[in-house]
Design a protein around this motif. Sequence first.
Motif, short mmCIF file in Angstrom:
data_model
loop_
_atom_site.label_atom_id
_atom_site.label_comp_id
_atom_site.label_asym_id
_atom_site.label_seq_id
_atom_site.Cartn_x
_atom_site.Cartn_y
_atom_site.Cartn_z
N VAL A 91 1.97 13.01 4.53
CA VAL A 91 0.77 12.82 5.35
C VAL A 91 -0.23 11.90 4.66
O VAL A 91 -0.76 10.95 5.27
N SER A 92 -0.48 12.12 3.38
CA SER A 92 -1.47 11.30 2.70
C SER A 92 -0.96 9.88 2.44
O SER A 92 -1.77 8.95 2.41
N THR A 93 0.35 9.71 2.27
CA THR A 93 0.87 8.35 2.12
C THR A 93 0.65 7.55 3.40
O THR A 93 0.22 6.39 3.35
N VAL A 94 0.92 8.15 4.53
CA VAL A 94 0.69 7.47 5.80
C VAL A 94 -0.79 7.19 5.99
O VAL A 94 -1.18 6.08 6.40
N LYS A 135 0.83 -1.20 0.00
CA LYS A 135 0.00 0.00 0.00
C LYS A 135 0.87 1.26 0.00
O LYS A 135 0.56 2.23 -0.69
N ALA A 136 1.95 1.25 0.76
CA ALA A 136 2.84 2.42 0.81
C ALA A 136 3.52 2.63 -0.54
O ALA A 136 3.68 3.77 -1.00
N ILE A 137 3.93 1.53 -1.18
CA ILE A 137 4.60 1.62 -2.48
C ILE A 137 3.65 2.19 -3.54
O ILE A 137 4.08 2.91 -4.45
N LEU A 138 2.38 1.88 -3.43
CA LEU A 138 1.40 2.44 -4.38
C LEU A 138 0.93 3.83 -3.98
O LEU A 138 0.69 4.68 -4.83
N ALA A 139 0.80 4.08 -2.66
CA ALA A 139 0.25 5.35 -2.20
C ALA A 139 1.21 6.51 -2.39
O ALA A 139 0.78 7.62 -2.73
N ALA A 140 2.51 6.30 -2.18
CA ALA A 140 3.48 7.40 -2.26
C ALA A 140 3.54 8.02 -3.66
O ALA A 140 3.39 9.24 -3.79
N TRP A 144 -5.10 3.25 6.27
CA TRP A 144 -6.54 3.17 6.08
C TRP A 144 -6.94 1.76 5.70
O TRP A 144 -6.36 1.15 4.80
N LYS A 145 -7.93 1.20 6.35
CA LYS A 145 -8.32 -0.18 6.06
C LYS A 145 -9.42 -0.20 5.07
O LYS A 145 -10.35 0.24 4.85
#
Length: 179
Positions: free
Chosen positions: A170-173, A126-131, A178-179
């Motif tokens: 902030v939005s990446t975290v 999720k972090a790899i996609l969100a960032a 977020w579930k």
Amino acid sequence: MMLTRAVGLGPALRKAAFTLNLMRNQVVLRNIVGRRSIQVQSLPPSANLEILNKQRLKRPSSPHFTIYQPQLTWLGSIANRVTGAGLSVLLYGFSIAYLIAPGTFDSAHVVEVIAGLPEGVKYAGKAILAAPFAFHSFNGLRHLGWDLVKFITVRGAYVSGYIVLGATAVSTVALTLWK
């Protein structure tokens, strides 16, 4: 006569009026007929590449970006291009995979595979996609601001760049947790 003296045309008009036609014609003839002849040499088409390569060796090379101090503006530009390309590759790759094998890449099967992964792998994915998604989105808003002629000073570019980096963090975290 006073007008030509006031404007400064007196000497030029006298010179033009009293110059002999023969001398004026010689100047014109000298300009029409070139003093030097140009040598022209026919070359085979294969010589073009050789001549071009010789010219390239003589050209000075421009300084590479690694000699400059890293700046937020060009790092942000490079990151924007990389994240855009990466997100595009993921989207088109998944779309093509879904078209080729719809049974394997349908939503139910993808959710089932992801549910079977360990929690650490899920959060890392999720972090790899969100960032990149967050950075590219916020940097796109920054570019829209530039199109509206906002934040185009050097200070404005840096302030908006730091805002993009903070909003990305902030939005990446938030997207990762977020579930």
